[in-house]
Design an enzyme around this catalytic site. Structure first.
Site, mmCIF file in Angstrom:
data_model
loop_
_atom_site.group_PDB
_atom_site.id
_atom_site.type_symbol
_atom_site.label_atom_id
_atom_site.label_comp_id
_atom_site.label_asym_id
_atom_site.label_seq_id
_atom_site.Cartn_x
_atom_site.Cartn_y
_atom_site.Cartn_z
ATOM 1 N N LYS A 102 0.864 -1.086 -0.081
ATOM 2 C CA LYS A 102 -0.056 -0.003 0.025
ATOM 3 C C LYS A 102 0.800 1.193 -0.010
ATOM 4 O O LYS A 102 0.542 2.209 -0.565
ATOM 5 C CB LYS A 102 -1.024 -0.082 1.102
ATOM 6 N N GLN B 45 -5.246 -1.654 9.505
ATOM 7 C CA GLN B 45 -4.862 -3.192 9.039
ATOM 8 C C GLN B 45 -5.244 -4.262 9.696
ATOM 9 O O GLN B 45 -4.959 -4.192 11.079
ATOM 10 C CB GLN B 45 -3.337 -3.135 8.636
ATOM 11 N N ASP C 281 -11.932 2.258 3.741
ATOM 12 C CA ASP C 281 -11.796 0.684 3.729
ATOM 13 C C ASP C 281 -13.321 0.499 3.522
ATOM 14 O O ASP C 281 -13.845 -0.941 3.243
ATOM 15 C CB ASP C 281 -11.394 -0.017 4.926
#
Ligand code: NAD
Length: 286
Positions: free
Chosen positions: A52, A96, A119
């Site tokens: 990322k 994460q 997300d």
């Protein structure tokens, strides 16, 4: 032999459009900013976060990785996220997953401002998605939809069967496919006669987390196969689909690696830009 749906190639073409969007924002002195919160030392998470970070650097997105100790408490993590919510140079925040056991994952997801939730996991964004409204769409399902669109696969009227009902992949993907007029069946660990159901699929999506789980006898001749799984087999990565077998009967199939993965990362970039644009609009309206 099936047509290979090349996620790397599709992602690199989408990247060009994303780069143009970033250039337009920079003309307005806006640099999109993404913060990734990484708790602990999980090797797979470290690899994903590295990908990322690299993607952000390649596109000129400001990226920060907040590395936190495995032993952090929920309260301490909430403080960190609150600070990121308040920063004007950070447009997107990603925590994460998975988080260490002691942490209250749901509470942490809900602490991310819905406007920075790139997300798409905050309940407000989940609700908007299920209503078919505009929102941040979770990156992997969004990537799959982009892949289908890019490959000129029209899902309307098709029977899409998803194996896996996670909040990250299966459920949001079902909502997106429904919104595009597919007939959707979601299978899971309690599904009876799974192969009978999957054999009905025009489009079969595997998000199970078990290497080579989908075999030839589970697939209809000519089906389109999207393999979301990432599983380790020694040093090799394999999908949830037995590629060599299923490729013989499918009309199109994604490889692992190089299928859904590259699109997931590109959609994170797209969501971060979306967040930066939204902020710019809000600032203008003030
Ligand atoms: P998860 O563990 O949260 O969900 C797995 C799902 O599979 C569950 O809904 C479960 O009911 C179902 N399942 C398990 N055993 C089954 C069985 N025998 N029959 C039918 N269904 C069964 O996993 P997830 O987070 O949705 O991820 C799935 C896979 O996709 C993993 O391999 C993960 O690493 C991968 N993944 C890849 C990307 C990417 O970018 N390519 C992104 C997210 C997840």
């Amino acid at each position: 032999m099936a047509r290979i749906l090349d996620g790397k190639q599709i992602a690199s073409e989408l990247k060009e459009n994303i780069a143009l969007e970033i250039a337009k924002l920079k003309e307005q002195s806006i640099v999109p900013g993404l913060a990734v919160v990484l708790v602990g030392e999980d090797p797979a998470s470290k690899v994903y976060v590295g990908h990322k970070e690299k993607a952000c650097q390649a596109l000129g997105i400001h990226s920060e990785v907040i590395r936190l100790a495995e032993t952090i408490t929920t309260q301490e993590l909430l403080v960190q996220i609150k600070q990121l919510n308040q920063r004007s140079d950070i447009h997107g925040i990603l925590v994460q997953l998975p988080l260490p056991q002691q942490l209250d994952e749901q509470r942490i997801i809900e602490s991310v401002s819905p406007d920075k939730d790139v997300d798409g996991f905050h309940p407000i964004n989940v609700g908007l998605l299920s209503l078919g409204r505009k929102t941040f769409v979770p990156c992997t399902p969004r990537g799959i939809m982009e892949m289908l669109k890019f490959s000129a696969i029209d899902v309307a009227g098709k029977h899409a069967v998803i194996i896996g009902r996670s909040n990250i992949v299966g459920k949001p993907l079902a909502a997106l496919l429904l919104a595009q007029n597919a007939t959707v069946t979601v299978c899971h660990s309690h599904t009876v006669n799974l192969a009978q159901v999957t054999k009905e699929a025009d489009i079969l999506i595997a998000a199970v987390g078990k290497g080579r789980f989908v075999t030839e006898n589970m697939v209809k001749q000519g089906a389109i196969i999207i393999d979301v799984g990432i599983n380790r087999e020694g040093k090799k990565l394999v999908g949830d689909v037995d590629f060599d077998e299923v490729e013989q009967v499918a009309s199109a199939i994604t490889p692992v690696p190089g299928g859904v993965g590259p699109l997931t990362i590109m959609m994170l970039m797209a969501n971060t830009i979306e967040a930066a644009k939204r902020r710019a609009l809000c600032n203008k309206a003030k």
